[in-house]
Design an enzyme around this catalytic site. Structure first.
Site, short mmCIF file in Angstrom:
data_model
loop_
_atom_site.label_atom_id
_atom_site.label_comp_id
_atom_site.label_asym_id
_atom_site.label_seq_id
_atom_site.Cartn_x
_atom_site.Cartn_y
_atom_site.Cartn_z
N ASN A 6 0.87 -1.18 0.00
CA ASN A 6 0.00 0.00 0.00
C ASN A 6 0.91 1.23 0.00
O ASN A 6 1.51 1.54 1.01
CB ASN A 6 -0.88 -0.05 1.26
CG ASN A 6 -1.62 1.26 1.49
OD1 ASN A 6 -1.75 2.09 0.58
ND2 ASN A 6 -2.13 1.44 2.70
N LYS A 52 0.13 4.29 -0.21
CA LYS A 52 -0.45 5.51 0.39
C LYS A 52 -0.24 6.69 -0.55
O LYS A 52 -0.28 6.53 -1.76
CB LYS A 52 0.14 5.74 1.79
CG LYS A 52 0.06 4.48 2.65
CD LYS A 52 0.29 4.69 4.11
CE LYS A 52 0.15 3.35 4.82
NZ LYS A 52 0.14 3.46 6.26
N HIS A 90 -9.38 1.22 4.76
CA HIS A 90 -8.11 1.38 5.48
C HIS A 90 -8.33 2.30 6.69
O HIS A 90 -9.11 3.24 6.62
CB HIS A 90 -7.04 1.96 4.55
CG HIS A 90 -5.68 1.92 5.16
ND1 HIS A 90 -5.24 2.89 6.03
CD2 HIS A 90 -4.68 1.02 5.05
CE1 HIS A 90 -4.02 2.58 6.43
NE2 HIS A 90 -3.65 1.45 5.86
N GLU A 127 -6.69 4.67 7.83
CA GLU A 127 -6.47 6.11 7.57
C GLU A 127 -7.71 6.72 6.91
O GLU A 127 -8.02 7.89 7.12
CB GLU A 127 -5.21 6.30 6.71
CG GLU A 127 -3.95 6.07 7.56
CD GLU A 127 -2.76 5.54 6.80
OE1 GLU A 127 -2.72 5.63 5.56
OE2 GLU A 127 -1.84 5.01 7.47
N GLU A 185 -5.38 -4.99 10.46
CA GLU A 185 -4.34 -3.98 10.68
C GLU A 185 -4.62 -3.24 11.98
O GLU A 185 -5.42 -2.30 12.01
CB GLU A 185 -4.33 -2.97 9.51
CG GLU A 185 -3.99 -3.59 8.18
CD GLU A 185 -3.37 -2.56 7.24
OE1 GLU A 185 -2.29 -2.85 6.71
OE2 GLU A 185 -3.94 -1.47 7.06
N GLY A 244 2.66 2.20 10.78
CA GLY A 244 3.61 3.30 10.66
C GLY A 244 4.31 3.66 11.96
O GLY A 244 4.97 4.67 12.06
N SER A 291 3.49 -2.17 10.25
CA SER A 291 4.95 -2.24 10.44
C SER A 291 5.55 -3.58 10.00
O SER A 291 6.46 -4.09 10.64
CB SER A 291 5.33 -1.90 11.88
OG SER A 291 5.00 -0.54 12.16
P1 PGA Z 1 2.96 0.32 7.58
O1 PGA Z 1 1.47 0.54 6.99
O2 PGA Z 1 3.47 -0.96 6.97
O3 PGA Z 1 3.73 1.52 7.11
O4 PGA Z 1 2.84 0.23 9.04
C1 PGA Z 1 0.60 -0.55 6.81
C2 PGA Z 1 -0.69 -0.07 6.20
O5 PGA Z 1 -1.14 1.05 6.55
O6 PGA Z 1 -1.30 -0.75 5.35
#
Ligand code: PGA
Length: 249
Positions: A9, A11, A95, A97, A167, A173, A213
């Site tokens: 992903n 982003k 997601h 976010e 997740e 992140g 992560s």
């Molecule tokens: P990250 O994000 O691997 O940077 O923690 C995962 C995600 O948001 O899908």
């Protein structure tokens, strides 16, 4: 056997030129991987460039969101047919976010999931608890709610075509990965919901990815859990060498 899905992903990162540069490096490292499905989800504006760069490989391309209508007065949205026309075949839905910053709810997540299915895309539906919910021991309750109010609204035939990504928001992140055991426990809770709602066979077949992560050095221990059927990778998917080493865990 559930075939793993290793998904990136991106982003809100990368231009079309940066996308092409990524694929130049990534293709020889992971372009023909057969042990898993490799999916890369760049921003909408790079879908066409990514599809072109992935030609002749086994890499699939996905969007990071999808509008619930076919077309219409929905400023800023991108519809299923538009994503399909770009050549992409997957769409991330719900997601955290999107839920946190753009008011996405279980209800809109369900509508977007249904739109993805209607237009022939494979949705990767994201669920997961926030830090305070994790710390107060409410992980399972949150997952049950997200399942019941979102995914449970699908028909059996629709459910058979989705993947789910667990997740935990506190792991995204932050560099704090859920331990393989914590992740597997959450996956079991999701699978139990799936079995209860859609039957034993559908519950066994559903692919549940872990995200939060994921890095080259923790992928192998996560993937060693029979409950974990792949990963959804943010930061570590932006670099070709790093994502290839995750894919080739
Ligand atoms: P990250 O994000 O691997 O940077 O923690 C995962 C995600 O948001 O899908």
């Amino acid at each position: 056997m559930r075939k793993p899905v290793m998904a990136g992903n991106w982003k809100m990162y990368k231009t079309p030129a940066e996308t092409a540069a990524f694929f130049e490096k990534f293709r020889p490292l992971a372009g023909q991987a057969e042990h898993c499905e490799v999916v890369i989800c760049p921003p909408f504006t790079n879908l066409a460039a990514a599809v072109e760069a992935a030609q002749g490989t086994r890499i699939r391309i996905g969007a990071q969101n999808i509008g619930w209508a076919k077309e219409g007065a929905f400023t800023g949205e991108i519809s299923g047919p538009m994503i399909v026309a770009s050549g992409a075949t997957y769409a991330i839905v719900g997601h955290s976010e999107r839920r946190q910053y753009f008011a996405e709810t279980d209800e809109t997540v369900l509508k977007r999931t249904q739109a993805a299915l209607e237009f022939g895309l494979t949705p990767i539906v994201c669920v997961g608890e926030r830090l305070e919910e994790f710390e107060s021991g409410h992980t399972e309750a949150v997952l049950v709610r997200q399942f019941q109010q979102g995914i449970a609204g699908l028909s059996e035939r629709q459910f058979a075509r989705i993947a789910i990504a667990y997740e935990p928001v506190w792991a995204i992140g932050t560099g704090k990965t859920a331990t393989p055991e914590i992740a597997a426990g959450a996956h079991r809770a999701i699978r139990a919901q799936a079995r209860a709602k859609f039957g034993k066979e559908a519950g066994e077949a559903i692919r549940i990815l872990y995200g939060g992560s994921v890095k080259p050095d923790n992928t192998r221990s996560l993937m060693a859990q029979p409950e974990i059927d792949g990963v959804l990778v943010g930061g570590a998917s932006l670099d070709a060498v790093s994502f290839a080493s995750i894919v080739n865990f």
